[in-house]
Design a protein around this motif. Structure first.
Motif, PDB file in Angstrom:
ATOM      1  N   ASP A 294       0.832  -1.208   0.000  1.00 41.10           N
ATOM      2  CA  ASP A 294       0.000   0.000   0.000  1.00 41.10           C
ATOM      3  C   ASP A 294       0.869   1.261   0.000  1.00 41.10           C
ATOM      4  O   ASP A 294       0.561   2.242  -0.684  1.00 41.10           O
ATOM      5  CB  ASP A 294      -0.928   0.018   1.220  1.00 41.10           C
ATOM      6  N   LYS A 295       1.960   1.236   0.771  1.00 41.07           N
ATOM      7  CA  LYS A 295       2.872   2.375   0.794  1.00 41.07           C
ATOM      8  C   LYS A 295       3.586   2.532  -0.546  1.00 41.07           C
ATOM      9  O   LYS A 295       3.784   3.654  -1.033  1.00 41.07           O
ATOM     10  CB  LYS A 295       3.896   2.193   1.924  1.00 41.07           C
ATOM     11  N   ILE A 296       3.948   1.412  -1.155  1.00 41.96           N
ATOM     12  CA  ILE A 296       4.562   1.451  -2.490  1.00 41.96           C
ATOM     13  C   ILE A 296       3.607   2.091  -3.491  1.00 41.96           C
ATOM     14  O   ILE A 296       3.985   2.972  -4.270  1.00 41.96           O
ATOM     15  CB  ILE A 296       4.945   0.024  -2.942  1.00 41.96           C
ATOM     16  N   GLU A 297       2.339   1.663  -3.454  1.00 37.34           N
ATOM     17  CA  GLU A 297       1.357   2.208  -4.391  1.00 37.34           C
ATOM     18  C   GLU A 297       1.094   3.686  -4.124  1.00 37.34           C
ATOM     19  O   GLU A 297       0.913   4.472  -5.062  1.00 37.34           O
ATOM     20  CB  GLU A 297       0.054   1.412  -4.302  1.00 37.34           C
ATOM     21  N   LEU A 298       1.076   4.091  -2.855  1.00 38.76           N
ATOM     22  CA  LEU A 298       0.890   5.510  -2.520  1.00 38.76           C
ATOM     23  C   LEU A 298       2.013   6.335  -3.118  1.00 38.76           C
ATOM     24  O   LEU A 298       1.775   7.421  -3.683  1.00 38.76           O
ATOM     25  CB  LEU A 298       0.841   5.686  -1.003  1.00 38.76           C
ATOM     26  N   ASN A 299       3.246   5.859  -3.006  1.00 39.78           N
ATOM     27  CA  ASN A 299       4.382   6.577  -3.588  1.00 39.78           C
ATOM     28  C   ASN A 299       4.274   6.657  -5.105  1.00 39.78           C
ATOM     29  O   ASN A 299       4.614   7.675  -5.716  1.00 39.78           O
ATOM     30  CB  ASN A 299       5.698   5.895  -3.193  1.00 39.78           C
ATOM     31  N   ARG A 300       3.787   5.583  -5.715  1.00 39.51           N
ATOM     32  CA  ARG A 300       3.607   5.607  -7.173  1.00 39.51           C
ATOM     33  C   ARG A 300       2.562   6.649  -7.570  1.00 39.51           C
ATOM     34  O   ARG A 300       2.737   7.376  -8.552  1.00 39.51           O
ATOM     35  CB  ARG A 300       3.178   4.221  -7.665  1.00 39.51           C
ATOM     36  N   GLN A 301       1.468   6.695  -6.828  1.00 38.47           N
ATOM     37  CA  GLN A 301       0.434   7.686  -7.118  1.00 38.47           C
ATOM     38  C   GLN A 301       0.965   9.107  -6.936  1.00 38.47           C
ATOM     39  O   GLN A 301       0.673  10.006  -7.736  1.00 38.47           O
ATOM     40  CB  GLN A 301      -0.778   7.448  -6.223  1.00 38.47           C
ATOM     41  N   MET A 302       1.751   9.316  -5.876  1.00 36.67           N
ATOM     42  CA  MET A 302       2.370  10.624  -5.649  1.00 36.67           C
ATOM     43  C   MET A 302       3.264  10.997  -6.825  1.00 36.67           C
ATOM     44  O   MET A 302       3.238  12.143  -7.299  1.00 36.67           O
ATOM     45  CB  MET A 302       3.190  10.609  -4.358  1.00 36.67           C
ATOM     46  N   ASN A 303       4.034  10.042  -7.321  1.00 31.74           N
ATOM     47  CA  ASN A 303       4.933  10.322  -8.434  1.00 31.74           C
ATOM     48  C   ASN A 303       4.178  10.644  -9.714  1.00 31.74           C
ATOM     49  O   ASN A 303       4.597  11.501 -10.496  1.00 31.74           O
ATOM     50  CB  ASN A 303       5.886   9.144  -8.662  1.00 31.74           C
TER      51      ASN A 303
ATOM     52  N   ASN B 225      10.972   9.433  -3.743  1.00 31.15           N
ATOM     53  CA  ASN B 225       9.872   8.470  -3.620  1.00 31.15           C
ATOM     54  C   ASN B 225      10.241   7.136  -4.270  1.00 31.15           C
ATOM     55  O   ASN B 225       9.903   6.064  -3.754  1.00 31.15           O
ATOM     56  CB  ASN B 225       8.604   9.018  -4.268  1.00 31.15           C
ATOM     57  N   LEU B 226      10.919   7.220  -5.407  1.00 25.78           N
ATOM     58  CA  LEU B 226      11.317   6.006  -6.115  1.00 25.78           C
ATOM     59  C   LEU B 226      12.335   5.210  -5.304  1.00 25.78           C
ATOM     60  O   LEU B 226      12.265   3.973  -5.237  1.00 25.78           O
ATOM     61  CB  LEU B 226      11.894   6.369  -7.482  1.00 25.78           C
ATOM     62  N   LYS B 227      13.260   5.909  -4.665  1.00 20.50           N
ATOM     63  CA  LYS B 227      14.233   5.216  -3.809  1.00 20.50           C
ATOM     64  C   LYS B 227      13.530   4.535  -2.634  1.00 20.50           C
ATOM     65  O   LYS B 227      13.893   3.426  -2.244  1.00 20.50           O
ATOM     66  CB  LYS B 227      15.276   6.214  -3.297  1.00 20.50           C
ATOM     67  N   GLU B 228      12.514   5.213  -2.086  1.00 18.78           N
ATOM     68  CA  GLU B 228      11.769   4.607  -0.987  1.00 18.78           C
ATOM     69  C   GLU B 228      10.996   3.384  -1.475  1.00 18.78           C
ATOM     70  O   GLU B 228      10.911   2.368  -0.767  1.00 18.78           O
ATOM     71  CB  GLU B 228      10.811   5.620  -0.354  1.00 18.78           C
ATOM     72  N   ILE B 229      10.435   3.455  -2.683  1.00 21.03           N
ATOM     73  CA  ILE B 229       9.757   2.308  -3.279  1.00 21.03           C
ATOM     74  C   ILE B 229      10.715   1.128  -3.370  1.00 21.03           C
ATOM     75  O   ILE B 229      10.375  -0.013  -3.019  1.00 21.03           O
ATOM     76  CB  ILE B 229       9.203   2.656  -4.677  1.00 21.03           C
TER      77      ILE B 229
END
Length: 428
Positions: free
Chosen positions: A160-169, A400-404
């Motif tokens: 879910d956190k990965i997807e949130l970061n993708r949406q933010m990006n 965000n990508l690094k966090e993903i």
């Protein structure tokens, strides 16, 4: 390792089946059609399809089903369906029975152990396909339903956190594109400045455009005709090739083992980032220093734009770390080092580049293709200000990508330990 109490060994066929219901292609759209082409590798979800199938009926899937691309299963195209739709014949639709939590089952089928099993039992050489009977005979440990749900919750929190970061990006990239379009396609600052009559007008116009008064002043307040239509007065149209430097790639000799599996990322079309990420910070293959020195590939500096130029043409990536690339790509560098501006300008020019591609068998972008494109030359002082404005946006995308990447590594480390029972979640 000893099996935990309450756990049992099962086959996939014991807890799931292949969905066989069909749906008419007239009942689906690009948004809910899934094929192996619009499933992303490495369990990264799905994209909107580019075209619908020619057949009249395809396999129907439901929200909560697990979709598994059955061609070249080593690409790890696995997706937990978040909506109803239809899937091509190359995609297996796996539906959980009541005795298993469907999200837990998704993680079983996302595990590298299952992927490796599907690869080892696949049939064919050029286009290996998973063997459906073998897949249904895959064995794994099944904990009690309550434990299944706990394991699924732990892993889902990371996803879910990965997807949130993708949406933010995706949102951040759209913001940066909107700023570029406003300044250099629609020329909103020129229109706004032409309408200003008082000091208050200038201040209001700058605020409305999200730029400073000083930046607004850099734009002219009139337009003039050009071969590309109306452009700001005083600006000029130039060949795109005059604005950039091009670098080609190459592939180290595959037979030389010392050239491969090093620590230098080596980009090919399969490493193109999904929409919103912009950057590529890792690649599926890596080469050594020796491979770099003994081939035509070159080290591309961070923040350079790569464009795919053969076969699948016009895909872009900003280099997030220094890397090499294959011969099916070009590295495009702005001659004045305006890296982010160049990425967005090239993104706008991609349609024209693709329209002018060469090649009898494969679409191919060549140096001649770049020479055939004209563009508006933007004054350096304006481009410099644009870079300043979007820099924090681009850096947030990269962070965000690094966090993903970190979250994915954490998930993939936990996944086999949770599925095997090595990590006990029964008391959580």
């Amino acid at each position: 390792m000893k099996m935990r109490e309450g756990w049992g060994k099962v086959k996939l066929i014991d807890v799931a089946h292949f969905a066989k219901e069909k749906i008419s292609t007239e009942e689906i759209s690009l948004r809910n059609y899934i094929s192996t082409e619009n499933m992303l590798p490495e369990k990264n979800g799905v994209l909107v399809a580019e075209k619908l199938p020619a057949v009249k009926k395809i396999t129907e899937f439901q929200q909560g089903d697990i979709l598994f691309s059955n061609i070249r299963t080593y690409f790890k195209k696995v997706w937990f369906a978040s909506f109803d739709g239809g899937a091509s014949n190359d995609v297996l639709v796996i539906r959980a029975k009541e005795i298993v939590d469907n999200k837990f089952l998704y993680y079983v089928l996302s595990d590298d152990k299952f992927i490796q099993y599907s690869v080892s039992t696949s049939k064919g050489t050029k286009m290996p396909r998973g063997d459906k009977n073998a897949i249904m005979n895959y064995e794994f440990f099944l904990p009690p339903l309550s434990t299944q749900k706990k394991i699924a919750r732990i892993l889902s929190a990371l996803d879910d956190k990965i997807e949130l970061n993708r949406q933010m990006n995706r949102t951040l990239e759209a913001m940066a594109q909107a700023i570029f379009k406003s300044c250099f396609v629609d020329f909103d600052p020129v229109h706004a400045k032409a309408a200003c009559r008082t000091e208050a007008d200038y201040e209001a116009a700058a605020k409305r455009l999200g730029i400073s008064r000083e930046v607004l002043e850099l734009f002219p307040d009139e337009f003039e005709e050009s071969e590309l239509g109306m452009i700001p007065k005083g600006w000029e149209i130039v060949p795109y090739i005059d604005e950039i430097s091009l670098t080609g790639g190459g592939t180290p000799k595959r037979s030389e083992k010392s050239y491969w599996n090093g620590n230098i990322p080596w980009f090919s079309v399969k490493d193109v980032p999904e929409d919103g990420n912009i950057f590529v910070i890792d690649t599926s293959e890596k080469i050594t220093e020796e491979g770099l020195k003994n081939s035509s590939t070159k080290l591309i500096p961070t923040n350079t734009t790569i464009i795919t130029a053969r076969g699948t043409v016009g895909k872009l990536a900003l280099v997030g770390v220094d890397m090499a690339m294959n011969q099916s790509c070009y590295a495009v560098s702005n001659k004045n080092n305006f890296s982010f501006f160049e990425y967005f300008r090239l993104k706008r020019l991609t349609y024209e580049l693709k329209r002018k591609t060469h090649g009898a068998v494969f679409d191919t972008i060549t140096t001649a293709t770049f020479k055939a494109i004209k563009t508006t030359k933007i004054p350096n002082e304006i481009v410099k200000e644009f870079e300043k404005i979007i820099y924090p946006v681009i850096m947030q995308i990269k962070n965000n990508l690094k966090e993903i990447q970190t979250l994915q590594q954490t998930r993939d480390t936990l996944l086999p330990k949770l599925l095997s029972g090595e990590l006990d979640v029964s008391r959580q």
